[in-house]
Structures are given as structure tokens and as C-alpha cells.
Design an enzyme around this catalytic site. Structure first.
Site, PDB file in Angstrom:
ATOM      1  N   HIS A 284      44.823 -37.788  17.318  1.00 34.60           N
ATOM      2  CA  HIS A 284      45.404 -37.752  15.984  1.00 34.60           C
ATOM      3  C   HIS A 284      44.982 -36.500  15.222  1.00 34.60           C
ATOM      4  O   HIS A 284      45.765 -35.926  14.464  1.00 34.60           O
ATOM      5  CB  HIS A 284      45.063 -39.003  15.174  1.00 34.60           C
TER       6      HIS A 284
ATOM      7  N   HIS B  73      41.837 -31.659   7.434  1.00 38.42           N
ATOM      8  CA  HIS B  73      42.896 -30.846   6.815  1.00 38.42           C
ATOM      9  C   HIS B  73      42.361 -29.594   6.121  1.00 38.42           C
ATOM     10  O   HIS B  73      42.955 -28.526   6.222  1.00 38.42           O
ATOM     11  CB  HIS B  73      43.694 -31.679   5.820  1.00 38.42           C
TER      12      HIS B  73
ATOM     13  N   ASP C  52      47.366 -33.789  13.304  1.00 43.68           N
ATOM     14  CA  ASP C  52      47.174 -33.227  11.962  1.00 43.68           C
ATOM     15  C   ASP C  52      47.131 -31.693  12.021  1.00 43.68           C
ATOM     16  O   ASP C  52      47.704 -31.009  11.174  1.00 43.68           O
ATOM     17  CB  ASP C  52      45.870 -33.752  11.345  1.00 43.68           C
TER      18      ASP C  52
ATOM     19  N   HIS D 275      52.341 -35.296   9.351  1.00 43.21           N
ATOM     20  CA  HIS D 275      52.851 -35.878  10.604  1.00 43.21           C
ATOM     21  C   HIS D 275      54.307 -35.494  10.843  1.00 43.21           C
ATOM     22  O   HIS D 275      54.720 -35.286  11.985  1.00 43.21           O
ATOM     23  CB  HIS D 275      52.682 -37.397  10.609  1.00 43.21           C
TER      24      HIS D 275
HETATM   25  N1  UDP Z   1      34.013 -36.232  10.091  1.00 37.43           N
HETATM   26  C1  UDP Z   1      33.062 -36.528  11.063  1.00 37.43           C
HETATM   27  N2  UDP Z   1      33.221 -35.979  12.298  1.00 37.43           N
HETATM   28  C2  UDP Z   1      34.264 -35.179  12.622  1.00 37.43           C
HETATM   29  C3  UDP Z   1      35.248 -34.874  11.640  1.00 37.43           C
HETATM   30  C4  UDP Z   1      35.084 -35.434  10.372  1.00 37.43           C
HETATM   31  O1  UDP Z   1      32.112 -37.263  10.822  1.00 37.43           O
HETATM   32  O2  UDP Z   1      34.347 -34.742  13.776  1.00 37.43           O
HETATM   33  C5  UDP Z   1      33.858 -36.838   8.759  1.00 37.43           C
HETATM   34  C6  UDP Z   1      33.722 -35.835   7.645  1.00 37.43           C
HETATM   35  O3  UDP Z   1      32.388 -35.411   7.526  1.00 37.43           O
HETATM   36  C7  UDP Z   1      34.218 -36.594   6.453  1.00 37.43           C
HETATM   37  C8  UDP Z   1      35.256 -37.527   7.036  1.00 37.43           C
HETATM   38  O4  UDP Z   1      35.048 -37.541   8.448  1.00 37.43           O
HETATM   39  O5  UDP Z   1      33.194 -37.383   5.900  1.00 37.43           O
HETATM   40  C9  UDP Z   1      36.676 -37.053   6.766  1.00 37.43           C
HETATM   41  O6  UDP Z   1      36.773 -35.708   7.117  1.00 37.43           O
HETATM   42  P1  UDP Z   1      37.863 -34.748   6.515  1.00 37.43           P
HETATM   43  O7  UDP Z   1      38.008 -35.003   5.047  1.00 37.43           O
HETATM   44  O8  UDP Z   1      37.599 -33.352   6.951  1.00 37.43           O
HETATM   45  O9  UDP Z   1      39.127 -35.287   7.320  1.00 37.43           O
HETATM   46  P2  UDP Z   1      40.638 -35.423   6.890  1.00 37.43           P
HETATM   47  O10 UDP Z   1      40.712 -36.631   6.020  1.00 37.43           O
HETATM   48  O11 UDP Z   1      41.020 -34.148   6.199  1.00 37.43           O
HETATM   49  O12 UDP Z   1      41.340 -35.592   8.212  1.00 37.43           O
HETATM   50 ZN    ZN Z   2      47.035 -37.628  10.100  1.00 38.65          ZN
END
Ligand code: UDP
Ligand code: ZN
Length: 311
Positions: A244, A271, A248, A86
Site C-alpha cells: 500500500h 505522503h 501511495d 489512490h
Molecule cells: N511509520 C512507521 N514506520 C514506517 C513508516 C511510518 O512507524 O515505516 C509511522 C510514522 O512514524 C508515523 C505514522 O507511521 O507515526 C504515519 O506515518 P506518515 O504520516 O508518514 O504516513 P502517511 O499517513 O503519510 O502514509
Molecule cells: Zn493510501
């Protein structure tokens, strides 16, 4: 609000003075002091972590990334700094190219879960335009990265553009899509910077049982339970979740080390996916050119492996 220039930045920019703030680390729950200081041309963004009188320096480049699970972490051991995205999004979004970030703990403070506090800090410092051109990474050919049915790509465009789509099973989120046709500091500040991080109640509980997310609260995370948003104030935007994700993405794209000119399209990003694109772009060096603008038009500064001689 600062009257940001709308046109493409050609000069490098740093902060006009040192500024600092204190906040809680999301994972440790401990206070962290963060400072932002001006830096010379061509410094880029560098973290300096102060631990027991020792300074550990980590440049914001793809090679510094040590983890992308939940948040982005740079460096290892005593040098590591997590949850950098962020803050990096704010510097990227407000077109600050050179700065030294000081922290006295293992993570950047979470503040309210968005980039708003960092934007205010940068506004307080003021922006100083430097006497050197800022090269930009211009995408000449599409680069794509896919993982487990999720995808991200960047293709040639006149400006920095983003199309982001998310699809979550939770009915409060569902499918959200946003199109930004010219991402400049004013748009970043008005539309993206205030969007907060989000999580699901059962995940938050599991994280805290594992000793993580100890600083997490409804004051810095939008938390969803089965019925919807638990935060008493509700959402800041109807589509705060996808905004959001754009925040990121902005932070993770800072790892390219230069502003990018191209259209990024993301489907169900996170990410790891963002970082996958950064690595793919850097690996496919014939798909882009580093250009710097001069008064007589576009001047090539470097063109690694493109076969085009630098002027
Ligand atoms: N996810 C989802 N739909 C989306 C993006 C992410 O259901 O459009 C789910 C993904 O499958 C995972 C969770 O959200 O189970 C977190 O995703 P990720 O680890 O990629 O996100 P981050 O924490 O890196 O932002
Ligand atoms: Zn974030």
C-alpha cells in the site's frame, strides 16, 4: 484483464470514453460522484470540482498540493480535493497521461481503500493512444530527501524501479520490504493496486472523535488492534502494508507531471516524504532531463537548465 503493453510507453494515452462511479468520502462519510473523462494531448491530469453549480479546476502538479497529512490534498477552499493518491496511482500505474477527473465533493471516494475500483473503472473506459509522444523525466543524478531519520531518494536506472522498506513497532507489520524492478501496468495491477490503506484502532478512534474518518470502516481500511488484523477476511497479501505504501508513492509521484525513469528507494515513507522528494527533484533541474522517444532514437524535448539545447 486488458493486455497491457510491456514496453516503455512513448505515445500519450487517455481514456476511450467517460466513466463514473459513486462511493463514500473517507473523511465526510458522504457519497461522492467521481467521473473520469478523456482529455486532449498535453492536458495532464486535471481535477474539476463541482460545487453549487460552479466548477473549480486544479491541475495535478506539485504546486497544487495544500496538505500531505494522512492523505494528499490538492487545491484550497471550494476547489480542494483530498485523498487523491489512490486514484492518481491508478492513472499513473496504468499509464493514463491525460484525463479530466470530476468530483462533486471535497474528496475522492475511498472505495475499498485500495486502487482496485479505479483500475476497473479505467479498464471499463478503455485506453486511447494519442498522436503525440509522452516525454519522460529521466534521472541523471541522484536526488535525496531526508526527514527525521526517514529517507527517500531517486537515482539513475534503465526503468521505473522501486525499493520500499517500512518498519513499524506493531508485530503484525514489523519490517517489510519490496523490490520492483520494472513497474509496468501489468505489475501495478497484479501486485500493487489491491493493497488497502491501513490504520491502528486507537488512531481511528481519535480521528473519529475529531470528526474525521467518518466514512472509515473495516470495508475500506485494514485496522490493527493489539492482537492483529481486525478485518474478518484478513489480509490480501502477507505484505499488504508495504504494497500500500508503494501505491501511495505512485500517486504522489504523479505530481511530477511526467513518468519518471529512475530507481526510487524509500525507508519508512509516508505522503510528506514522497512529496518532499517530488519538490527536491523539481528544484534540482540539473539532475534530470525530459526526453521523448522518436523513431530515430532518443530525442530531447526539453532540458530545463541542463545547458543542453533542445532539438
Ligand atoms: N511509520 C512507521 N514506520 C514506517 C513508516 C511510518 O512507524 O515505516 C509511522 C510514522 O512514524 C508515523 C505514522 O507511521 O507515526 C504515519 O506515518 P506518515 O504520516 O508518514 O504516513 P502517511 O499517513 O503519510 O502514509
Ligand atoms: Zn493510501
Amino acid at each position: 484483464m486488458v493486455a497491457w503493453r510491456q514496453e516503455a510507453v512513448t505515445q500519450q494515452r487517455t481514456l476511450a470514453q467517460r466513466v463514473a462511479c459513486t462511493g463514500l468520502g473517507l473523511h465526510t462519510g458522504q457519497p461522492v460522484r467521481l467521473s473520469l473523462s478523456p482529455a486532449r494531448v498535453n492536458t495532464g491530469i486535471r481535477f474539476i470540482r463541482h460545487t453549487d453549480g460552479v466548477e473549480y479546476e486544479t491541475p495535478v502538479i506539485a504546486g497544487s498540493v495544500s496538505a500531505t497529512h494522512h492523505a494528499t490534498t490538492l487545491g484550497c477552499g471550494d476547489a480542494s480535493v483530498s485523498t487523491v493518491e489512490h486514484l492518481l496511482a491508478s492513472l499513473h500505474g496504468l499509464q493514463i497521461h491525460n484525463a479530466i477527473v470530476g468530483v462533486d465533493g471535497p474528496e475522492v471516494p475511498v472505495m475499498d481503500g485500495s486502487a482496485e475500483a479505479f483500475v476497473h473503472l479505467i479498464e471499463t473506459a478503455g485506453v486511447y493512444e494519442q498522436h503525440e509522444v509522452q516525454p519522460v523525466l529521466r534521472i541523471d543524478r541522484k536526488v535525496e530527501f531526508r526527514s527525521e531519520g526517514r529517507s527517500i531518494s531517486i537515482e539513475p536506472a534503465r526503468h521505473f524501479q522501486i525499493s520500499y522498506r517500512i518498519d513499524f513497532k506493531h508485530p503484525t507489520i514489523g519490517v517489510q520490504q519490496i523490490e520492483i524492478d520494472r513497474l509496468n501496468p501489468a505489475i501495478f495491477q497484479a501486485e500493487i493496486a489491491r493493497a488497502r490503506t491501513f490504520g491502528f484502532l486507537e488512531e481511528v478512534e481519535a480521528l473519529q472523535r475529531a470528526g474525521l474518518g467518518l466514512g472509515g470502516s473495516l470495508g475500506n481500511t485494514v485496522v490493527l488492534d493489539r492482537n492483529g488484523v481486525m478485518n474478518p477476511g484478513g489480509l490480501r497479501f502477507g505484505d499488504e502494508f508495504v504494497r500500500h505504501k508503494v501505491l501511495d508513492l505512485m500517486g504522489d509521484l504523479a505530481l511530477l507531471g511526467a513518468p519518471v525513469v529512475g530507481r526510487v528507494r524509500v525507508d519508512r515513507g509516508g505522503h510528506a516524504l514522497h512529496y518532499g522528494l517530488v519538490l527536491e527533484v523539481l528544484a534540482q533541474s540539473s539532475s534530470w532531463t525530459m526526453v521523448g522517444e522518436s523513431v530515430r532514437g532518443v530525442k530531447k524535448i526539453t532540458a530545463p537548465n541542463s545547458g543542453v539545447p533542445s532539438l
